[in-house]
Design an enzyme around this catalytic site. Structure first.
Site, PDB file in Angstrom:
ATOM      1  N   LYS A  77       0.863  -1.173   0.000  1.00 55.88           N
ATOM      2  CA  LYS A  77       0.000   0.000   0.000  1.00 55.88           C
ATOM      3  C   LYS A  77       0.903   1.227   0.000  1.00 55.88           C
ATOM      4  O   LYS A  77       1.960   1.233   0.655  1.00 55.88           O
ATOM      5  CB  LYS A  77      -0.892  -0.010   1.240  1.00 55.88           C
ATOM      6  CG  LYS A  77      -1.881  -1.172   1.281  1.00 55.88           C
ATOM      7  CD  LYS A  77      -2.978  -1.009   0.236  1.00 55.88           C
ATOM      8  CE  LYS A  77      -4.077  -2.035   0.419  1.00 55.88           C
ATOM      9  NZ  LYS A  77      -5.121  -1.928  -0.626  1.00 55.88           N
TER      10      LYS A  77
ATOM     11  N   ASP B 212      -0.392  -0.194  -4.370  1.00 57.79           N
ATOM     12  CA  ASP B 212      -1.832   0.110  -4.397  1.00 57.79           C
ATOM     13  C   ASP B 212      -2.079   1.384  -3.598  1.00 57.79           C
ATOM     14  O   ASP B 212      -1.781   1.455  -2.407  1.00 57.79           O
ATOM     15  CB  ASP B 212      -2.611  -1.063  -3.789  1.00 57.79           C
ATOM     16  CG  ASP B 212      -4.123  -0.892  -3.894  1.00 57.79           C
ATOM     17  OD1 ASP B 212      -4.584   0.139  -4.431  1.00 57.79           O
ATOM     18  OD2 ASP B 212      -4.855  -1.808  -3.437  1.00 57.79           O
TER      19      ASP B 212
ATOM     20  N   GLU C 102      -1.828   0.307  -8.714  1.00 53.78           N
ATOM     21  CA  GLU C 102      -3.263   0.034  -8.597  1.00 53.78           C
ATOM     22  C   GLU C 102      -4.003   1.270  -8.091  1.00 53.78           C
ATOM     23  O   GLU C 102      -3.594   1.883  -7.102  1.00 53.78           O
ATOM     24  CB  GLU C 102      -3.440  -1.139  -7.620  1.00 53.78           C
ATOM     25  CG  GLU C 102      -4.870  -1.610  -7.443  1.00 53.78           C
ATOM     26  CD  GLU C 102      -4.960  -2.825  -6.518  1.00 53.78           C
ATOM     27  OE1 GLU C 102      -3.908  -3.473  -6.258  1.00 53.78           O
ATOM     28  OE2 GLU C 102      -6.058  -3.125  -6.045  1.00 53.78           O
TER      29      GLU C 102
ATOM     30  N   ASP D 155      -9.030  -0.972  -9.725  1.00 50.03           N
ATOM     31  CA  ASP D 155      -9.730  -1.785  -8.723  1.00 50.03           C
ATOM     32  C   ASP D 155     -11.095  -1.119  -8.489  1.00 50.03           C
ATOM     33  O   ASP D 155     -12.068  -1.427  -9.182  1.00 50.03           O
ATOM     34  CB  ASP D 155      -8.860  -1.850  -7.454  1.00 50.03           C
ATOM     35  CG  ASP D 155      -9.520  -2.512  -6.249  1.00 50.03           C
ATOM     36  OD1 ASP D 155     -10.686  -2.903  -6.330  1.00 50.03           O
ATOM     37  OD2 ASP D 155      -8.857  -2.635  -5.189  1.00 50.03           O
TER      38      ASP D 155
ATOM     39  N   LYS E 251     -12.620  -8.428  -8.424  1.00 47.41           N
ATOM     40  CA  LYS E 251     -13.134  -8.936  -7.147  1.00 47.41           C
ATOM     41  C   LYS E 251     -14.602  -9.229  -7.380  1.00 47.41           C
ATOM     42  O   LYS E 251     -15.361  -8.307  -7.682  1.00 47.41           O
ATOM     43  CB  LYS E 251     -13.020  -7.875  -6.050  1.00 47.41           C
ATOM     44  CG  LYS E 251     -11.610  -7.489  -5.669  1.00 47.41           C
ATOM     45  CD  LYS E 251     -11.619  -6.392  -4.613  1.00 47.41           C
ATOM     46  CE  LYS E 251     -10.206  -5.939  -4.296  1.00 47.41           C
ATOM     47  NZ  LYS E 251     -10.185  -4.736  -3.443  1.00 47.41           N
TER      48      LYS E 251
HETATM   49  O1  OSB Z   1      -7.579  -2.201  -2.390  1.00 45.56           O
HETATM   50  O2  OSB Z   1      -7.225  -4.212  -2.938  1.00 45.56           O
HETATM   51  C1  OSB Z   1      -7.594  -3.387  -2.107  1.00 45.56           C
HETATM   52  C2  OSB Z   1      -8.225  -5.027   1.282  1.00 45.56           C
HETATM   53  C3  OSB Z   1      -9.450  -4.506   1.567  1.00 45.56           C
HETATM   54  C4  OSB Z   1     -10.050  -3.619   0.693  1.00 45.56           C
HETATM   55  C5  OSB Z   1      -9.403  -3.249  -0.467  1.00 45.56           C
HETATM   56  C6  OSB Z   1      -8.166  -3.782  -0.788  1.00 45.56           C
HETATM   57  C7  OSB Z   1      -7.553  -4.664   0.119  1.00 45.56           C
HETATM   58  C8  OSB Z   1      -6.234  -5.246  -0.085  1.00 45.56           C
HETATM   59  C9  OSB Z   1      -5.863  -6.506   0.638  1.00 45.56           C
HETATM   60  O3  OSB Z   1      -5.401  -4.712  -0.785  1.00 45.56           O
HETATM   61  C10 OSB Z   1      -6.433  -7.722   0.006  1.00 45.56           C
HETATM   62  C11 OSB Z   1      -6.313  -8.975   0.839  1.00 45.56           C
HETATM   63  O4  OSB Z   1      -5.195  -9.330   1.269  1.00 45.56           O
HETATM   64  O5  OSB Z   1      -7.335  -9.639   1.070  1.00 45.56           O
HETATM   65 MG    MG Z   2      -6.914  -2.180  -4.385  1.00 45.96          MG
END
Ligand code: OSB
Ligand code: MG
Length: 374
Positions: A164, A189, A214, A239, A263
């Site tokens: 992140k 991200d 991302e 995303d 997702k």
């Molecule tokens: O932005 O991909 C994302 C977790 C919660 C909400 C959004 C995100 C995420 C993650 C972690 O990046 C994903 C995971 O390890 O399950």
């Molecule tokens: Mg993301």
């Protein structure tokens, strides 16, 4: 014909092993709704609602999802019959939005459908891989902690690391990671933490051979991402901005991204995820399966989805033990030599641990056909 006779909602709270920090906030405890459905033959299917307690990632929350399920989606599903789970999104189409709530109940019907067919979920979805490469996410924190975590995950065999980032914790952070891990498949991200005016800062990321960046800009944007992508060598992956096949088509047509994080929960379920997969396969747009800090139920369903051919990049599907002391499924999701095996037993291929599920539930509601048949 599938007739759903009973739907049970479990309101679940699970403590995270370690806090998860993004540009938008910190999560310490995960609240979910687990959806159990039973059909007329006594089979059981499972789904999970992956919204959060507050609307930081999408507009939905666990409470809005509970409401939507109880007031609209459950009555609808209990009073119809289905030949295939792809009919669920059609039958709920006249209810706008609320995609995570819809995805939760659709997932449970996919699981039941696969079990009725005596096939694994990956098989009915069209998956081809026997095992999927596993990636992992490192959330924001002190840089030394982040480096130590990456080291640990690399040792555990994870094939790709996502970190992140946010303004003030970006270029310097990535530079340090690259110095220490020059060849690691790495990506960042931002969860929408930047604006188009940050373009010169974001361009500095081009020096670090990232797989992609991302969601740098707004969750509701695809136009500004197009301008940004024109100026970046690094691929943009969307995303939050992609909530449907239509969003994916528009983003790709505009050149707003080169990769998509799929997702099922964000796009309204596995059916819509499959449509995005078909479209992106045709255009050879690489996909990977994202995560939502999910329980084993979603995790198992994500494994099945990621076994489809256009999921060419390791996703955010890590082991159950990354977030949980104890998951609510058995066997738990395990990463071995960087891969997760795709189950071949009927349905999602894992059993729900009722005892664990009940111990994490603070409310269980049962809905039957009779409640709604008048
Ligand atoms: O932005 O991909 C994302 C977790 C919660 C909400 C959004 C995100 C995420 C993650 C972690 O990046 C994903 C995971 O390890 O399950
Ligand atoms: Mg993301």
């Amino acid at each position: 014909m599938i007739q759903i006779e009973r739907v049970i909602l479990y309101h679940v709270k699970m403590k995270l092993k370690q806090h998860f920090k993004t540009s938008l906030g910190t999560i310490k405890e995960r609240e979910f709704i687990i959806v159990e459905v039973k059909d007329q033959t006594g089979l059981t299917g499972w789904g999970e609602v992956s919204a959060f307690s507050s609307p930081w990632y999408t507009e939905e929350t666990i409470e809005t999802c509970y409401h939507m399920l109880r007031a609209f989606f459950i009555p609808n599903v209990l009073t119809r019959s289905f030949t295939h789970p792809s009919e669920i999104p059609d039958s709920l189409y006249h209810f706008k939005g609320n995609k995570m709530a819809k995805a939760g109940i659709e997932a449970a019907v996919w699981d039941i459908y696969a079990k009725r067919e005596k096939k694994s979920l990956h098989e009915v979805l069209g998956g081809t891989r026997k095992k999927i490469p596993s990636g992992v996410v490192v959330s924001l924190g002190p840089i030394d902690d982040m480096l130590a975590q990456i080291q640990q995950y690399v040792e555990e065999g994870y094939q790709r690391v996502k970190v992140k980032i946010k303004p003030g914790q970006d270029i310097g952070l990535i530079q340090k990671i690259r110095e220490r891990f020059p060849d690691l498949p790495l990506m960042a991200d931002a969860n929408s933490a930047y604006e188009l005016k940050d373009i010169s800062k974001l361009k500095q990321l081009d020096d670090f051979r990232l797989l992609m960046i991302e969601q740098p800009l707004s969750a509701d944007d695809i136009v500004d991402h197009r301008h940004l992508q024109k100026h970046l060598k690094t691929a943009i992956c969307l995303d939050e901005s992609i909530c449907s096949l239509d969003d994916a088509r528009k983003a790709i047509e505009l050149g707003s991204c080169k990769v998509i994080n799929v997702k099922p929960s964000r796009v309204g379920g596995l059916t819509e995820a499959l449509k995005i997969h078909t479209f992106c396969k045709e255009l050879q747009i690489p996909l990977w399966c994202g995560g939502m800090i999910e329980s084993g139920i979603s995790r198992a369903q994500n494994v099945a989805l990621a076994s489809l051919p256009q999921f060419t990049i390791p996703g955010d599907i890590s082991a159950s033990s990354k977030y949980w002391e104890q998951d609510i499924i058995f066997p738990e999701i395990k990463v071995e030599n960087g891969f997760i095996e795709v189950p071949t037993t009927p349905g999602m291929g894992v059993e729900v641990d009722y005892k664990a599920l009940r111990s994490f539930s603070d409310k269980i509601d049962v809905f039957t056909k009779n409640d709604f048949m008048k």
